[in-house]
Design a protein around this motif. Structure first.
Motif, PDB file in Angstrom:
ATOM      1  N   ALA A  18     -11.712  -0.588   8.713  1.00  0.00           N
ATOM      2  CA  ALA A  18     -11.361   0.054   9.908  1.00  0.00           C
ATOM      3  C   ALA A  18     -10.459   1.233   9.621  1.00  0.00           C
ATOM      4  N   THR A  19      -9.586   1.116   8.417  1.00  0.00           N
ATOM      5  CA  THR A  19      -8.720   2.274   8.005  1.00  0.00           C
ATOM      6  C   THR A  19      -9.211   3.400   7.030  1.00  0.00           C
ATOM      7  N   VAL A  20     -10.542   3.415   6.672  1.00  0.00           N
ATOM      8  CA  VAL A  20     -11.056   4.316   6.277  1.00  0.00           C
ATOM      9  C   VAL A  20     -11.111   5.541   6.673  1.00  0.00           C
ATOM     10  N   GLY A  21     -10.608   6.658   6.543  1.00  0.00           N
ATOM     11  CA  GLY A  21     -10.912   8.108   7.004  1.00  0.00           C
ATOM     12  C   GLY A  21      -9.774   8.001   8.188  1.00  0.00           C
ATOM     13  N   VAL A  22      -8.901   7.161   8.389  1.00  0.00           N
ATOM     14  CA  VAL A  22      -7.874   7.315   9.594  1.00  0.00           C
ATOM     15  C   VAL A  22      -6.690   7.765   9.100  1.00  0.00           C
ATOM     16  N   ASP A  23      -6.086   8.802   9.774  1.00  0.00           N
ATOM     17  CA  ASP A  23      -4.709   9.412   9.504  1.00  0.00           C
ATOM     18  C   ASP A  23      -3.594   8.414   9.970  1.00  0.00           C
ATOM     19  N   ILE A  24      -2.603   8.593   9.295  1.00  0.00           N
ATOM     20  CA  ILE A  24      -1.178   7.776   9.509  1.00  0.00           C
ATOM     21  C   ILE A  24      -1.027   8.441  11.017  1.00  0.00           C
ATOM     22  N   PRO A  25      -0.320   7.897  12.266  1.00  0.00           N
ATOM     23  CA  PRO A  25      -0.014   8.350  13.256  1.00  0.00           C
ATOM     24  C   PRO A  25       1.418   9.246  12.910  1.00  0.00           C
ATOM     25  N   ARG A  98      -3.087   1.564   8.457  1.00  0.00           N
ATOM     26  CA  ARG A  98      -3.192   2.608   7.513  1.00  0.00           C
ATOM     27  C   ARG A  98      -2.074   2.993   6.854  1.00  0.00           C
ATOM     28  N   ALA A  99      -0.906   2.921   7.607  1.00  0.00           N
ATOM     29  CA  ALA A  99       0.482   3.347   7.159  1.00  0.00           C
ATOM     30  C   ALA A  99       0.901   1.847   6.398  1.00  0.00           C
ATOM     31  N   LEU A 100       0.754   0.728   7.042  1.00  0.00           N
ATOM     32  CA  LEU A 100       0.968  -0.430   5.966  1.00  0.00           C
ATOM     33  C   LEU A 100       0.344  -0.418   4.727  1.00  0.00           C
ATOM     34  N   ASP A 101      -0.924  -0.204   4.620  1.00  0.00           N
ATOM     35  CA  ASP A 101      -1.828  -0.167   3.391  1.00  0.00           C
ATOM     36  C   ASP A 101      -1.128   0.893   2.486  1.00  0.00           C
ATOM     37  N   ALA A 102      -0.702   2.126   2.976  1.00  0.00           N
ATOM     38  CA  ALA A 102      -0.126   3.222   2.140  1.00  0.00           C
ATOM     39  C   ALA A 102       1.467   2.406   1.542  1.00  0.00           C
ATOM     40  N   LEU A 103       2.038   1.808   2.476  1.00  0.00           N
ATOM     41  CA  LEU A 103       3.363   1.437   2.093  1.00  0.00           C
ATOM     42  C   LEU A 103       3.189   0.295   1.168  1.00  0.00           C
ATOM     43  N   ASP A 104       2.256  -0.561   1.436  1.00  0.00           N
ATOM     44  CA  ASP A 104       2.135  -1.842   0.475  1.00  0.00           C
ATOM     45  C   ASP A 104       1.706  -1.535  -0.882  1.00  0.00           C
ATOM     46  N   GLN A 105       0.943  -0.288  -1.228  1.00  0.00           N
ATOM     47  CA  GLN A 105       0.579   0.180  -2.247  1.00  0.00           C
ATOM     48  C   GLN A 105       1.863   0.490  -3.348  1.00  0.00           C
ATOM     49  N   LEU A 106       2.923   0.676  -2.734  1.00  0.00           N
ATOM     50  CA  LEU A 106       4.123   1.278  -3.375  1.00  0.00           C
ATOM     51  C   LEU A 106       5.018   0.209  -3.936  1.00  0.00           C
ATOM     52  N   ARG A 107       4.709  -1.206  -3.350  1.00  0.00           N
ATOM     53  CA  ARG A 107       5.564  -2.177  -3.744  1.00  0.00           C
ATOM     54  C   ARG A 107       5.923  -2.485  -5.167  1.00  0.00           C
ATOM     55  N   PRO A 108       6.982  -2.614  -5.857  1.00  0.00           N
ATOM     56  CA  PRO A 108       7.244  -2.843  -7.084  1.00  0.00           C
ATOM     57  C   PRO A 108       6.296  -3.951  -7.664  1.00  0.00           C
ATOM     58  N   VAL A 109       6.060  -4.160  -8.859  1.00  0.00           N
ATOM     59  CA  VAL A 109       5.059  -4.996  -9.331  1.00  0.00           C
ATOM     60  C   VAL A 109       5.961  -6.328  -9.522  1.00  0.00           C
ATOM     61  N   ASP A 110       5.581  -7.447  -8.715  1.00  0.00           N
ATOM     62  CA  ASP A 110       6.063  -8.696  -8.893  1.00  0.00           C
ATOM     63  C   ASP A 110       4.869  -9.533  -8.830  1.00  0.00           C
ATOM     64  N   LEU A 111       4.372  -9.797 -10.116  1.00  0.00           N
ATOM     65  CA  LEU A 111       3.172 -10.606 -10.201  1.00  0.00           C
ATOM     66  C   LEU A 111       3.186 -11.764  -9.417  1.00  0.00           C
ATOM     67  N   GLU A 112       3.942 -12.479  -9.116  1.00  0.00           N
ATOM     68  CA  GLU A 112       3.963 -14.062  -8.240  1.00  0.00           C
ATOM     69  C   GLU A 112       3.758 -13.398  -6.888  1.00  0.00           C
ATOM     70  N   GLN A 113       4.564 -12.777  -6.457  1.00  0.00           N
ATOM     71  CA  GLN A 113       4.433 -12.186  -5.247  1.00  0.00           C
ATOM     72  C   GLN A 113       3.000 -11.586  -4.813  1.00  0.00           C
ATOM     73  N   GLU A 114       2.904 -10.650  -5.930  1.00  0.00           N
ATOM     74  CA  GLU A 114       1.394  -9.980  -5.663  1.00  0.00           C
ATOM     75  C   GLU A 114       0.302 -11.135  -5.419  1.00  0.00           C
ATOM     76  N   ALA A 115       0.485 -11.987  -6.287  1.00  0.00           N
ATOM     77  CA  ALA A 115      -0.820 -13.158  -6.288  1.00  0.00           C
ATOM     78  C   ALA A 115      -0.688 -14.072  -5.130  1.00  0.00           C
ATOM     79  N   GLN A 116       0.379 -14.422  -4.508  1.00  0.00           N
ATOM     80  CA  GLN A 116       0.650 -14.759  -3.199  1.00  0.00           C
ATOM     81  C   GLN A 116      -0.058 -14.160  -2.172  1.00  0.00           C
ATOM     82  N   LEU A 117       0.432 -12.679  -1.897  1.00  0.00           N
ATOM     83  CA  LEU A 117      -0.279 -11.858  -1.059  1.00  0.00           C
ATOM     84  C   LEU A 117      -1.668 -11.732  -1.240  1.00  0.00           C
TER      85      LEU A 117
END
Length: 148
Positions: A18-25, A98-117
């Motif tokens: 759904a977010t492919v090609g969509v702009d952040i408001p 779309r905004a959440l996807d962009a912000l989630d990509q910047l999360r600091p690398v926490d491997l355990e948290q990343e695995a849970q997500l």
């Protein structure tokens, strides 16, 4: 709004692509406050990582966006709006995603948290698949059980 229209809107916001090609408001109202969402996301995204001083601000923004997304989605699910209002809500939900996807990509690398997500996202995709495969849309759970 008619039931088939409601289902179309819900399917649209639930699509993986759904977010492919969509702009952040540019702006979005969250919890009664107008936020310059695009500016905020691009300001944070300019950096390779989230600085410690900004981490809580970003996490709070993500929580607020998720809460707002849930509230907007509930209005469609509960058929509280006209089709036109639902269409606008669906567009805004996809913009929030779309905004959440962009912000989630910047999360600091926490491997355990990343695995849970990742596990939580996999479970959500699996449950959505099962609901579609079994013909259940989240409405009445009693459907289909009469023959047992």
């Amino acid at each position: 709004m008619k039931e088939y229209q409601r289902k179309q809107l819900l399917e649209r916001v639930g699509r993986e692509s759904a977010t492919v090609g969509v702009d952040i408001p540019d702006e979005i109202e969250v919890q009664g406050e107008t936020i310059d969402l695009r500016t905020f996301v691009f300001e944070i995204k300019r950096r390779d990582t989230i600085p410690d001083g900004e981490r809580e601000r970003v996490e709070q923004a993500k929580r607020n966006l998720r809460r707002e997304r849930t509230e907007r989605l509930a209005k469609i699910e509960d058929n509280e709006v006209s089709y036109e209002e639902g269409d606008e809500l669906a567009r805004s939900i996809i913009g929030i995603d779309r905004a959440l996807d962009a912000l989630d990509q910047l999360r600091p690398v926490d491997l355990e948290q990343e695995a849970q997500l990742q596990e939580a996202q996999d479970q959500k995709r699996w449950m959505n698949f099962l609901k579609q495969a079994l013909g259940r849309d989240g409405g009445s759970n009693a459907r289909g059980r009469g023959g047992r």
